[in-house]
Structures are given as C-alpha cells and as structure tokens.
Design a protein around this motif. Structure first.
Motif, PDB file in Angstrom:
ATOM      1  N   UNK A  11      19.309 -34.866  99.320  1.00  0.00           N
ATOM      2  CA  UNK A  11      19.133 -35.432 100.653  1.00  0.00           C
ATOM      3  C   UNK A  11      17.700 -35.252 101.154  1.00  0.00           C
ATOM      4  N   UNK A  12      17.071 -34.124 100.818  1.00  0.00           N
ATOM      5  CA  UNK A  12      15.663 -33.927 101.187  1.00  0.00           C
ATOM      6  C   UNK A  12      14.784 -34.933 100.443  1.00  0.00           C
ATOM      7  N   UNK A  13      15.103 -35.192  99.184  1.00  0.00           N
ATOM      8  CA  UNK A  13      14.339 -36.198  98.447  1.00  0.00           C
ATOM      9  C   UNK A  13      14.480 -37.568  99.106  1.00  0.00           C
ATOM     10  N   UNK A  14      15.692 -37.878  99.572  1.00  0.00           N
ATOM     11  CA  UNK A  14      15.900 -39.147 100.275  1.00  0.00           C
ATOM     12  C   UNK A  14      15.093 -39.174 101.578  1.00  0.00           C
ATOM     13  N   UNK A  15      15.174 -38.100 102.350  1.00  0.00           N
ATOM     14  CA  UNK A  15      14.485 -38.055 103.640  1.00  0.00           C
ATOM     15  C   UNK A  15      12.977 -38.130 103.475  1.00  0.00           C
ATOM     16  N   UNK A  16      12.453 -37.514 102.438  1.00  0.00           N
ATOM     17  CA  UNK A  16      10.999 -37.498 102.241  1.00  0.00           C
ATOM     18  C   UNK A  16      10.510 -38.666 101.387  1.00  0.00           C
ATOM     19  N   UNK A  23      10.733 -32.436 104.943  1.00  0.00           N
ATOM     20  CA  UNK A  23      11.874 -31.590 104.592  1.00  0.00           C
ATOM     21  C   UNK A  23      12.285 -30.739 105.787  1.00  0.00           C
ATOM     22  N   UNK A  24      11.313 -30.194 106.493  1.00  0.00           N
ATOM     23  CA  UNK A  24      11.625 -29.343 107.646  1.00  0.00           C
ATOM     24  C   UNK A  24      12.316 -30.144 108.749  1.00  0.00           C
ATOM     25  N   UNK A  25      11.813 -31.329 109.018  1.00  0.00           N
ATOM     26  CA  UNK A  25      12.420 -32.163 110.052  1.00  0.00           C
ATOM     27  C   UNK A  25      13.831 -32.572 109.696  1.00  0.00           C
ATOM     28  N   UNK A  26      14.050 -32.930 108.442  1.00  0.00           N
ATOM     29  CA  UNK A  26      15.387 -33.309 108.007  1.00  0.00           C
ATOM     30  C   UNK A  26      16.326 -32.109 108.036  1.00  0.00           C
ATOM     31  N   UNK A  27      15.842 -30.969 107.581  1.00  0.00           N
ATOM     32  CA  UNK A  27      16.678 -29.769 107.537  1.00  0.00           C
ATOM     33  C   UNK A  27      17.133 -29.372 108.935  1.00  0.00           C
ATOM     34  N   UNK A  28      16.270 -29.562 109.910  1.00  0.00           N
ATOM     35  CA  UNK A  28      16.644 -29.267 111.299  1.00  0.00           C
ATOM     36  C   UNK A  28      17.856 -30.109 111.722  1.00  0.00           C
ATOM     37  N   UNK A  29      17.907 -31.353 111.253  1.00  0.00           N
ATOM     38  CA  UNK A  29      19.049 -32.222 111.557  1.00  0.00           C
ATOM     39  C   UNK A  29      20.259 -31.875 110.700  1.00  0.00           C
ATOM     40  N   UNK A  30      20.012 -31.382 109.504  1.00  0.00           N
ATOM     41  CA  UNK A  30      21.083 -31.134 108.541  1.00  0.00           C
ATOM     42  C   UNK A  30      21.877 -29.859 108.807  1.00  0.00           C
TER      43      UNK A  30
END
Length: 123
Positions: A11-16, A23-30
């Motif tokens: 999912x981080x690969x998709x987000x980035x 990765x940090x921004x996506x992880x905050x949502x995840x």
C-alpha cells in the motif's frame, strides 16, 4: 502477520507511486484502520465458535467471490500505478482454487474453506 506487513509495504508503494504521495502521509491515514479492525476480532472469534459449536451461519464473513473481486481490483490498480502485483498472486490463486471447489457464499467463507474437510474436530 507477515501478510499484514506485506500489505503495508504494497500500500505504501501504491501511495508513493504518485509524486505527491509520501509513506509518512499515507501511514498517518492507514494506522486507524488496523486499530479499528482489531476491535472486531472478539466478534469474529464469537462467530467462529458459534459456527464450529452449533453450525450457526457466520454473520461477519464475506463470500470468496467478494474477496476475489476485491483482490483482483487491487492487483489491477497496482499494475496501473506501475507497482508490482506479484506478491498478491499467491493469494489470488488460492482464492480462485477455493472458488473452483464451489466455495462461494458467505456461509462458505474463507474460515470454513480453511478448516479440515473431515467431520471430526482435531484437538
């Protein structure tokens, strides 16, 4: 558990895959999602026990057909984003094999599909 972390990395690969994604921004949502999903585990456990002990139809399961379509959509989105879907292929193949055995509806969800096929319960 390793699949959870594989899912995180995918999912981080998709987000980035987009320039503005981090990765940090996506992880905050995840993070809230698995936190909230973990609170569902006691209800899932009760469903499993009721199914095993009384044959009560599971209430909190999805049919394999729904899971198969969802995974196929994730794989297609991955490919469109230029992210390898190869780590997901074994899961897709496993779901397709279960579906080929005729396991489809909610009462025949993944849990029932994974159980031993005999009528006796193992200790």
């Amino acid at each position: 558990m390793n699949m959870m972390f594989d899912g995180f990395h995918h999912s981080v690969a998709m987000a980035t895959s987009h320039r503005e994604g981090t990765a940090a921004g996506f992880t905050e949502l995840l993070v809230p999602w698995p936190t909230n999903m973990a609170q569902l585990l006691p209800a899932l456990a009760a469903d499993v026990d009721a199914d095993r002990d009384t044959g009560a139809e599971p209430q909190l399961t999805q049919g394999l057909d729904v899971q198969l379509v969802g995974l196929a959509n994730i794989m297609n989105a991955s490919q469109e984003a230029g992210v390898s879907a190869a780590p997901l292929e074994p899961s897709l193949a496993g779901l397709k094999a279960l579906l080929a055995e005729g396991l489809l509806g909610p009462a025949e969800g993944l849990l029932r599909a994974l159980r031993p096929r005999s009528s006796s319960t193992t200790a």
